[in-house]
Design a protein around this motif. Structure first.
Motif, PDB file in Angstrom:
ATOM      1  N   UNK A  22     -76.213 131.764 -93.868  1.00 37.27           N
ATOM      2  CA  UNK A  22     -76.578 130.483 -93.249  1.00 37.27           C
ATOM      3  C   UNK A  22     -75.539 129.405 -93.550  1.00 37.27           C
ATOM      4  N   UNK A  23     -75.042 129.403 -94.781  1.00 37.07           N
ATOM      5  CA  UNK A  23     -73.988 128.448 -95.132  1.00 37.07           C
ATOM      6  C   UNK A  23     -72.732 128.719 -94.314  1.00 37.07           C
ATOM      7  N   UNK A  24     -72.430 129.987 -94.087  1.00 40.94           N
ATOM      8  CA  UNK A  24     -71.240 130.332 -93.305  1.00 40.94           C
ATOM      9  C   UNK A  24     -71.383 129.860 -91.865  1.00 40.94           C
ATOM     10  N   UNK A  25     -72.550 130.114 -91.259  1.00 39.47           N
ATOM     11  CA  UNK A  25     -72.759 129.660 -89.887  1.00 39.47           C
ATOM     12  C   UNK A  25     -72.751 128.137 -89.798  1.00 39.47           C
ATOM     13  N   UNK A  26     -73.289 127.478 -90.814  1.00 36.70           N
ATOM     14  CA  UNK A  26     -73.256 126.014 -90.819  1.00 36.70           C
ATOM     15  C   UNK A  26     -71.821 125.516 -90.915  1.00 36.70           C
ATOM     16  N   UNK A  27     -70.997 126.211 -91.686  1.00 37.53           N
ATOM     17  CA  UNK A  27     -69.582 125.845 -91.758  1.00 37.53           C
ATOM     18  C   UNK A  27     -68.881 126.032 -90.423  1.00 37.53           C
ATOM     19  N   UNK A  28     -69.198 127.137 -89.732  1.00 38.08           N
ATOM     20  CA  UNK A  28     -68.607 127.380 -88.413  1.00 38.08           C
ATOM     21  C   UNK A  28     -69.013 126.285 -87.438  1.00 38.08           C
ATOM     22  N   UNK A  29     -70.301 125.916 -87.455  1.00 37.56           N
ATOM     23  CA  UNK A  29     -70.779 124.858 -86.567  1.00 37.56           C
ATOM     24  C   UNK A  29     -70.094 123.534 -86.859  1.00 37.56           C
ATOM     25  N   UNK A  30     -69.939 123.206 -88.147  1.00 40.35           N
ATOM     26  CA  UNK A  30     -69.279 121.957 -88.521  1.00 40.35           C
ATOM     27  C   UNK A  30     -67.830 121.927 -88.046  1.00 40.35           C
ATOM     28  N   UNK A  31     -67.111 123.035 -88.249  1.00 41.78           N
ATOM     29  CA  UNK A  31     -65.721 123.120 -87.787  1.00 41.78           C
ATOM     30  C   UNK A  31     -65.652 122.978 -86.277  1.00 41.78           C
ATOM     31  N   UNK A  32     -66.596 123.614 -85.565  1.00 46.33           N
ATOM     32  CA  UNK A  32     -66.602 123.538 -84.103  1.00 46.33           C
ATOM     33  C   UNK A  32     -66.842 122.107 -83.624  1.00 46.33           C
ATOM     34  N   UNK A  33     -67.772 121.408 -84.278  1.00 44.49           N
ATOM     35  CA  UNK A  33     -68.062 120.024 -83.871  1.00 44.49           C
ATOM     36  C   UNK A  33     -66.878 119.104 -84.161  1.00 44.49           C
ATOM     37  N   UNK A  34     -66.189 119.341 -85.271  1.00 48.93           N
ATOM     38  CA  UNK A  34     -65.032 118.508 -85.610  1.00 48.93           C
ATOM     39  C   UNK A  34     -63.871 118.796 -84.660  1.00 48.93           C
ATOM     40  N   UNK A  49     -71.272 114.104 -75.466  1.00 50.56           N
ATOM     41  CA  UNK A  49     -71.912 112.848 -75.900  1.00 50.56           C
ATOM     42  C   UNK A  49     -73.320 112.727 -75.326  1.00 50.56           C
ATOM     43  N   UNK A  50     -73.472 113.114 -74.059  1.00 51.69           N
ATOM     44  CA  UNK A  50     -74.785 113.044 -73.423  1.00 51.69           C
ATOM     45  C   UNK A  50     -75.757 114.014 -74.082  1.00 51.69           C
ATOM     46  N   UNK A  51     -75.283 115.193 -74.442  1.00 49.84           N
ATOM     47  CA  UNK A  51     -76.130 116.155 -75.151  1.00 49.84           C
ATOM     48  C   UNK A  51     -76.578 115.575 -76.489  1.00 49.84           C
ATOM     49  N   UNK A  52     -75.677 114.895 -77.205  1.00 50.21           N
ATOM     50  CA  UNK A  52     -76.033 114.315 -78.503  1.00 50.21           C
ATOM     51  C   UNK A  52     -77.154 113.281 -78.346  1.00 50.21           C
ATOM     52  N   UNK A  53     -77.065 112.428 -77.323  1.00 50.55           N
ATOM     53  CA  UNK A  53     -78.114 111.436 -77.077  1.00 50.55           C
ATOM     54  C   UNK A  53     -79.436 112.126 -76.772  1.00 50.55           C
ATOM     55  N   UNK A  54     -79.389 113.140 -75.902  1.00 50.14           N
ATOM     56  CA  UNK A  54     -80.610 113.838 -75.515  1.00 50.14           C
ATOM     57  C   UNK A  54     -81.208 114.626 -76.677  1.00 50.14           C
ATOM     58  N   UNK A  55     -80.359 115.170 -77.548  1.00 49.72           N
ATOM     59  CA  UNK A  55     -80.862 115.874 -78.728  1.00 49.72           C
ATOM     60  C   UNK A  55     -81.621 114.916 -79.636  1.00 49.72           C
ATOM     61  N   UNK A  56     -81.089 113.720 -79.845  1.00 49.76           N
ATOM     62  CA  UNK A  56     -81.763 112.737 -80.698  1.00 49.76           C
ATOM     63  C   UNK A  56     -83.129 112.375 -80.140  1.00 49.76           C
ATOM     64  N   UNK A  57     -83.205 112.122 -78.834  1.00 44.92           N
ATOM     65  CA  UNK A  57     -84.478 111.739 -78.230  1.00 44.92           C
ATOM     66  C   UNK A  57     -85.452 112.906 -78.196  1.00 44.92           C
ATOM     67  N   UNK A  58     -84.986 114.106 -77.830  1.00 41.05           N
ATOM     68  CA  UNK A  58     -85.863 115.268 -77.768  1.00 41.05           C
ATOM     69  C   UNK A  58     -86.398 115.633 -79.152  1.00 41.05           C
ATOM     70  N   UNK A 180     -74.538 110.550 -85.606  1.00 40.19           N
ATOM     71  CA  UNK A 180     -75.862 109.917 -85.632  1.00 40.19           C
ATOM     72  C   UNK A 180     -76.928 110.933 -85.221  1.00 40.19           C
ATOM     73  N   UNK A 181     -76.664 111.693 -84.159  1.00 39.82           N
ATOM     74  CA  UNK A 181     -77.624 112.713 -83.728  1.00 39.82           C
ATOM     75  C   UNK A 181     -77.824 113.764 -84.819  1.00 39.82           C
ATOM     76  N   UNK A 182     -76.755 114.165 -85.485  1.00 40.86           N
ATOM     77  CA  UNK A 182     -76.861 115.169 -86.553  1.00 40.86           C
ATOM     78  C   UNK A 182     -77.707 114.646 -87.715  1.00 40.86           C
TER      79      UNK A 182
END
Length: 347
Positions: A22-34, A49-58, A180-182
């Motif tokens: 799980x830590x490894x996948x979280x690292x992959x996700x973080x690298x991908x987002x950066x 950016x639109x996905x981030x806004x919708x994720x926060x609201x959902x 912010x969404x994260x």
């Protein structure tokens, strides 16, 4: 050979990330987002950016509907409260965008508490109708309180600034919207490790039994409305800074239906479901549009003929998920994880 053992402490058992995988996948996700803003073009950054806004609201709506069991069709209206608060503060006070976002969330939370008052007496479809009524009232206010909201013309929003630099490009906004969404998703995930989150789940599963066990229903239902509306208000503020204008037609009942559909398709009562559902509802229409454009050279008037088909296909996908996978996309992800957890020993 490493032998798996049970967690030895409560903190280890309650941790959000428990294994090295799980830590490894979280690292992959973080690298991908950066790395994403450095590889994606302007169009895909816009969608990110639109996905981030919708994720926060959902995610906020999932707290209310998925985890507390209170159906709401007012998420769009709560987002509008946050967006108008941000626009008004930016125009009249000139405070920083972070303060404006927090204030927008608090204002939406206050409105959410008022809207949630009927939740002690009604629930299910009746509560959904009550939230629709509240949305119509708020839309009337936005349209007619011209001295504050700008009426039918709406309000323009100046760019958010960070360290004196205006955030005007999608590349710059990405570094605000996604973190912010994260943080909001992380906050929601941790919420259900607390007594408040467990009380929400107890109310969803059987509210009468929860009350017998000493959980004050009205207090926790209003708290759920407040937290969900706070999320919507912050998402609405992000929306205002992203699109740079707010009007009475920016957040309609269709927007509220969009977020409820995102929660249902993604998986109610699942943090992952809110994320996947918001991404699905945002990206699939664009992917279908690419399909229409690919066919266009071979069909006369393809855009005119296939645009309604694209809408029908999108609606059909939602219906298919509800019929064949009522637990949403999150359940499909969990099923895949279980398969590979047992592979190659699975028969």
């Amino acid at each position: 050979m490493r032998i798996a053992t049970a967690n030895e402490t409560y903190l280890a058992d309650a941790a959000l990330i428990q294994t090295r995988t799980q830590w490894a996948w979280m690292g992959v996700l973080t690298v991908a987002l950066v790395a994403a803003p450095f590889v994606l073009n302007s169009y895909w950054l816009y969608l990110a950016c639109l996905v981030a806004i919708n994720v926060a609201s959902a995610t906020g709506l999932n707290i209310l509907t998925g985890y507390t069991g209170l159906v709401s069709l007012g998420q769009g209206a709560f987002m509008a409260v946050g967006a108008y608060t941000v626009a008004w503060l930016d125009r009249n006070i000139g405070t920083s965008f972070l303060i404006n976002l927090f204030a927008g969330g608090l204002m939406a939370a206050a409105v959410g508490i008022l809207v949630g008052l009927p939740s002690l007496r009604v629930k299910g479809l009746y509560l959904a109708i009550a939230t629709i009524g509240a949305s119509l009232i708020l839309h009337f206010v936005f349209l007619n309180w011209s001295s504050v909201t700008g009426g039918s013309r709406g309000m323009n929003v100046a760019p958010a600034t960070f360290l004196g630099t205006p955030l005007t490009t999608y590349f710059q906004l990405y570094w605000v919207l996604v973190p912010v969404a994260a943080l909001m998703v992380l906050g929601a995930a941790n919420l259900f490790r607390t007594r408040i989150g467990r009380a929400f789940i107890a109310i969803r599963d059987r509210d009468i039994s929860a009350e017998v066990l000493g959980i004050p229903l009205l207090r926790y239902k209003l708290l759920s409305f407040a937290i969900s509306s706070f999320y919507a208000g912050v998402a609405g503020g992000l929306w205002a800074y992203f699109f740079r204008s707010v009007g009475p037609e920016s957040f309609t009942l269709v927007e509220s239906i969009f977020y409820l559909a995102a929660v249902i398709v993604g998986g109610m009562g699942s943090i992952l479901g809110g994320i996947i559902g918001a991404a699905f509802m945002t990206l699939v229409p664009e992917i279908l549009r690419f399909g229409v454009e690919a066919i266009a050279p071979y069909v006369n008037n393809a855009g005119t003929l296939l645009s309604p088909v694209r809408t029908v296909v999108f609606g059909a996908l939602i219906i298919l998920f509800l019929v064949f996978e009522p637990q949403g996309l999150a359940e499909i992800v969990q099923r895949v994880r279980r398969f590979f957890h047992l592979w190659p020993f699975r028969k």
